[in-house]
Design a protein around this motif. Structure first.
Motif, PDB file in Angstrom:
ATOM      1  N   LYS A 178       5.955   8.048  15.413  1.00 50.26           N
ATOM      2  CA  LYS A 178       6.308   7.406  16.684  1.00 50.26           C
ATOM      3  C   LYS A 178       6.424   8.456  17.779  1.00 50.26           C
ATOM      4  O   LYS A 178       6.829   9.593  17.518  1.00 50.26           O
TER       5      LYS A 178
ATOM      6  N   ASN B 197      11.959   9.030  12.547  1.00 52.25           N
ATOM      7  CA  ASN B 197      11.809   7.579  12.600  1.00 52.25           C
ATOM      8  C   ASN B 197      11.866   7.086  14.043  1.00 52.25           C
ATOM      9  O   ASN B 197      12.294   5.964  14.315  1.00 52.25           O
ATOM     10  N   GLY B 198      11.474   7.953  14.952  1.00 50.63           N
ATOM     11  CA  GLY B 198      11.435   7.559  16.351  1.00 50.63           C
ATOM     12  C   GLY B 198      12.734   7.859  17.075  1.00 50.63           C
ATOM     13  O   GLY B 198      13.728   8.274  16.481  1.00 50.63           O
ATOM     14  N   TYR B 211       9.819   0.838  22.048  1.00 46.93           N
ATOM     15  CA  TYR B 211       8.503   0.968  21.425  1.00 46.93           C
ATOM     16  C   TYR B 211       7.772  -0.362  21.537  1.00 46.93           C
ATOM     17  O   TYR B 211       8.391  -1.425  21.469  1.00 46.93           O
ATOM     18  N   LEU B 216       5.172  -0.079  16.811  1.00 46.48           N
ATOM     19  CA  LEU B 216       6.018  -0.377  15.652  1.00 46.48           C
ATOM     20  C   LEU B 216       5.178  -0.792  14.446  1.00 46.48           C
ATOM     21  O   LEU B 216       5.511  -0.491  13.309  1.00 46.48           O
ATOM     22  N   CYS B 219       2.795   2.794  13.592  1.00 50.28           N
ATOM     23  CA  CYS B 219       3.383   4.104  13.298  1.00 50.28           C
ATOM     24  C   CYS B 219       4.141   4.093  11.977  1.00 50.28           C
ATOM     25  O   CYS B 219       4.568   3.043  11.492  1.00 50.28           O
ATOM     26  N   SER B 221       7.113   4.299   9.560  1.00 56.20           N
ATOM     27  CA  SER B 221       8.529   3.954   9.672  1.00 56.20           C
ATOM     28  C   SER B 221       9.245   4.340   8.390  1.00 56.20           C
ATOM     29  O   SER B 221       8.659   4.331   7.313  1.00 56.20           O
ATOM     30  N   ASP B 223      13.275   4.058   6.257  1.00 58.66           N
ATOM     31  CA  ASP B 223      14.410   3.143   6.143  1.00 58.66           C
ATOM     32  C   ASP B 223      15.561   3.505   7.081  1.00 58.66           C
ATOM     33  O   ASP B 223      16.211   2.642   7.644  1.00 58.66           O
ATOM     34  N   PRO B 225      17.298   5.083  10.408  1.00 58.54           N
ATOM     35  CA  PRO B 225      16.998   5.471  11.789  1.00 58.54           C
ATOM     36  C   PRO B 225      17.261   6.967  11.997  1.00 58.54           C
ATOM     37  O   PRO B 225      18.082   7.550  11.290  1.00 58.54           O
TER      38      PRO B 225
END
Lengths: 579, 231
Positions: A178, B197-198, B211, B216, B219, B221, B223, B225
């Motif tokens: 991201k 994870n962003g 995002y 989403l 990209c 991902s 589990d 954050p």
């Protein structure tokens, strides 16, 4: 030194490969997997990222806090051993011309530290002359290379997204990471003024693809090379498995001097000096594959003169060394006030940009013929030597906590400023296509300069033309627009015509190509469409030297694809006894 | 999660994991040691170093470039530039003077500007207060520093002092923030295995960003954050 002797190898190889970077590594990989006996000749020492990488070291583990040295131009932990300057290995330049030459010496070459930006050339990139009348078309098109791009996407791994763009082909992609915060700012700003921003395409494993390589753990240090092989380096991804076949003999610290040929003009082997004992050696094989980098390959060819090849090997056309060109480069840095005093978290991410801008305009409407892509930087980077250097220049340009501060200072308030400004910087770099020209070249130095091994050195003669200069001007205007639209303040110096709009010296972007270009006509090209010498059918060049032009793309993915294609051709031709 | 565990958790491939753990162990151990002056012997056995670098380090003089008085003045100046505050320690806590002593040997271009600048400072102090800089009272020292710490408002006749102080500020900031103390001061929490994870939700909200569905969907991902650093 005793009596100087030439030590001749008794073993005859199927192939001798010079250089172990992207091109040489791929050739070693394909040929050894096919069961051929290979001698891999590399000018530097062994390098295995699992053993030798400085990944995850902190700046205080370097006495110079990560500062660059002549041994490590990109910083004290960088994955390139040597670079711009190697003691005893000079090169020269014609007066009034510019060239910077980056020469890592190690297994894997510059792929240990490169940016992992892995872009396919598009259909137009192989046929530029047909579009704008400049330079030449390649003897092959996208459809010839596509199957190999597909294969290396799967073999090596690359993340990205399929966007259906006409000249930036889709691939077989892993999911990209991201965007980081500053990248979201950039994306919002750029797309707001019609400049596309899409996920970058880097050969980094966001997911594991096989048992030999780990997945990326987001330390942002691909430049140091990866201990778990989570990104592409030739050393870890190609040379290591090639060696595991048992079919490759590795010759390290072996500086190639000349390609040997017989009476018929065919290549018979390579002579080299072993840098550790300073003795002269010869190694023999059925084919010779050159991949010591664009300019070292030209040097080797031009230094390989014989009765059959009086102008240097595969040089009856006189094009070897010519059409030398690098990506253009110009950059701008700035600071984003909206990012001042930001919340802290680990945003290291992968090594490099998570988003980029592919070329988006029509050159027919512009005063320069070829495009560029934009690479973005910024964020809360790990401090290293140079951190906060020149802070007074930033203090002067921005409001700090809403106030104009007297720039400079010291003490508690200076510490507060450093914290306040941390992570607010951004950078943009354009990487564009230069037009290859016959009058941009390297040649054997006409004044007889040699390196410490007695090997004649190159003299460079390269200049930017208005095409590149106008393109750099456009880059500056674009960057400024994106900066302004996001409320950023430009902190780098103002460029103008006088400094060629900040255009990097040719060679400085380290994407050099073109010195033994391929073509259908032996009078105007050194190689045929399989990277095979027109004048010498068992001699191949599989590095950037074979390129006719390089697109507004980084060239590594195409070097890999073409080296794989040429190597499969070699296997095939050997089976047929054609070479 | 502790660093070793987090690496173990992340290195699912297992390949070269041993080498990486080794690297982290060494790193952890070394942070306890005085890092500013890396021992030549450690350097010589460092597998991340090429031979030419080892030879170069061996060739550097073991003797100090600066005299004890010069080093004392650098230390005083360092602590004026980076004093201890409620967040972190001072330049001398982070051994910035030792770093400067090394870097002038490694980058000789800094030698003359620093040596000459130190002399300028002492002569200036003698003229004004009849003592070298390090022996002045704090008030006197700050009076001189105030005259050379602000390039835009300094007097033209103090230009040499300004140039010197600017270099001292640069070296001190760099030397301080490239230490463990500096990392903590800054809140830099990277340089360790993790799963990006962003941008954390809280931060996205702060900037009114989100995002896109495309991002989403496309990209990678994970589990958990991306956590905010503890402050």
């Amino acid at each position: 030194m005793g009596t100087l002797q030439i030590k001749k190898s008794a073993k005859k190889y199927d192939a001798i490969i010079v250089g172990s970077g992207a091109g040489g590594g791929m050739a070693a990989y394909v040929l050894s997997q096919a069961g051929l006996k290979v001698a891999l000749v590399e000018a530097g020492p062994m390098f295995d990222p699992a053993v030798n990488s400085a990944q995850l070291k902190n700046p205080w583990e370097s006495p110079r806090r990560g500062a660059s040295t002549k041994f490590r131009p990109f910083g004290d932990f960088d994955g390139a051993w040597h670079g711009w300057e190697i003691e005893g290995e000079p090169y020269t330049k014609s007066e009034g011309t510019r060239w910077d030459w980056f020469r890592p010496r190690m297994i894997g070459g510059r792929t240990n530290h490169w940016g992992r930006i892995s872009l396919r050339f598009g259909p137009k990139d192989f046929k530029r002359k047909s579009y704008d009348g400049l330079g030449d078309d390649w003897p092959i098109g996208y459809e010839d290379v596509k199957p190999y791009y597909d294969k290396i996407d799967k073999l090596i791994g690359v993340f990205g997204t399929n966007e259906g763009l006409p000249n930036d082909p889709d691939g077989i992609f892993l999911p990209p990471p991201k965007p980081r915060l500053h990248e979201l700012f950039i994306k919002k700003s750029a797309t707001g003024i019609g400049i596309p921003v899409i996920p970058s395409r880097l050969s980094i494993l966001t997911k594991q693809i096989n048992k030999d390589r780990g997945a990326c753990f987001f330390c942002s240090q691909c430049g140091r090379s990866c201990k778990v092989y989570g990104d592409f380096s030739s050393s870890s991804v190609l040379v290591k498995p090639a060696l595991a076949t048992g079919n490759v003999d590795l010759f390290t610290n072996a500086m190639a001097r000349e390609v040997l040929t017989d009476k018929e003009g065919l290549a018979t082997g390579v002579s080299y000096i072993d840098k550790t004992d300073l003795q002269e050696y010869q190694v023999y094989g059925r084919t010779v594959v050159l991949a010591g980098s664009t300019c070292e390959t030209a040097r080797l060819l031009l230094n390989s003169k014989s009765q059959r090849h009086p102008n240097g090997l595969i040089n009856s056309s006189d094009v070897v060394g010519k059409y030398l060109h690098d990506s253009t480069g110009a950059g701008m840095s700035g600071i984003v006030p909206a990012l001042f005093d930001r919340k802290r978290y680990n945003e290291d991410g992968v090594g490099g940009l998570h988003v980029y801008t592919p070329w988006w305009l029509d050159n027919k409407k512009l005063d320069f013929p070829r495009g560029y892509h934009i690479e973005y930087g910024g964020g809360m980077h790990m401090p290293s030597y140079g951190f906060s250097w020149g802070i007074e220049k930033n203090q002067e340009k921005v409001l700090i906590r809403g106030e104009h501060k007297e720039p400079g200072g010291y003490g508690k308030s200076l510490k507060e400023d450093v914290r306040y400004l941390f992570g607010a910087g951004i950078g943009m770099a354009g990487r564009g296509e230069a037009v290859p020209r016959i009058d941009n070249y390297c040649q054997i130095d006409p004044d007889g300069v040699v390196d410490k091994y007695g090997i004649p050195v190159l003299r460079f003669n390269v200049k930017h033309s208005d095409y590149e200069i106008n393109q750099a001007k456009h880059m500056n205007e674009t960057f400024k627009e994106i900066m302004h639209n996001m409320g950023a303040i430009v902190t780098s110096k103002e460029n103008s015509k006088d400094n060629l709009w900040g255009l990097d010296n040719p060679g400085n972007v380290i994407h050099e190509a073109g010195t033994a270009r391929m073509g259908n006509d032996p009078k105007t090209s050194a190689l045929n469409k399989f990277n095979q010498g027109h004048d010498c059918k068992n001699l191949f060049c599989v590095d950037g030297s074979a390129f006719v032009s390089q697109g507004d793309k980084n060239i590594t993915w195409t070097i890999l694809a073409l080296s794989m294609r040429a190597s499969e051709y070699i296997v095939d031709e050997m089976k047929k006894n054609n070479i | 999660m502790d660093r070793r565990k987090s690496i173990k958790a992340l290195l699912v491939g297992g390949v070269a994991g041993g080498a990486l753990l080794e690297a982290c162990n060494t790193a952890d151990k070394k942070t306890e040691a005085n890092a500013a002056a890396a021992e030549t012997s450690a350097y010589a056995n460092d597998v991340t170093r090429m031979q030419e670098e080892k030879d170069y380090m061996k060739g550097l003089s073991p003797a100090n470039f600066f005299t004890p008085d010069e080093l004392a003045t650098i230390t005083v100046l360092g602590d004026i530039i980076i004093p201890r505050d409620e967040v972190s320690g001072s330049a001398s806590d982070a051994k910035v003077a030792e770093f400067i002593e090394f870097i002038v040997k490694d980058k000789p271009e800094h030698q003359t500007p620093l040596r000459g600048g130190l002399r300028w400072l002492d002569l200036h102090s003698l003229e004004k207060f009849e003592k070298p800089f390090k022996d002045l009272t704090e008030k006197q020292q700050l009076e001189i520093v105030d005259s050379i710490a602000y390039p835009k408002k300094a007097k033209p006749e103090d230009k040499q002092g300004v140039t010197f102080f600017t270099l001292m500020r640069n070296l001190t900031l760099t030397g301080f923030y490239t230490t463990e103390i500096g990392f903590k001061d800054l809140g830099y929490v990277g340089n360790r295995p993790n799963q990006w994870n962003g941008v954390p939700d809280e931060v996205l909200k702060q900037y009114n960003l989100a995002y896109t569905d495309k991002e989403l969907k496309e990209c990678i991902s994970f589990d958990t954050p991306t956590p905010l650093a503890k402050t």
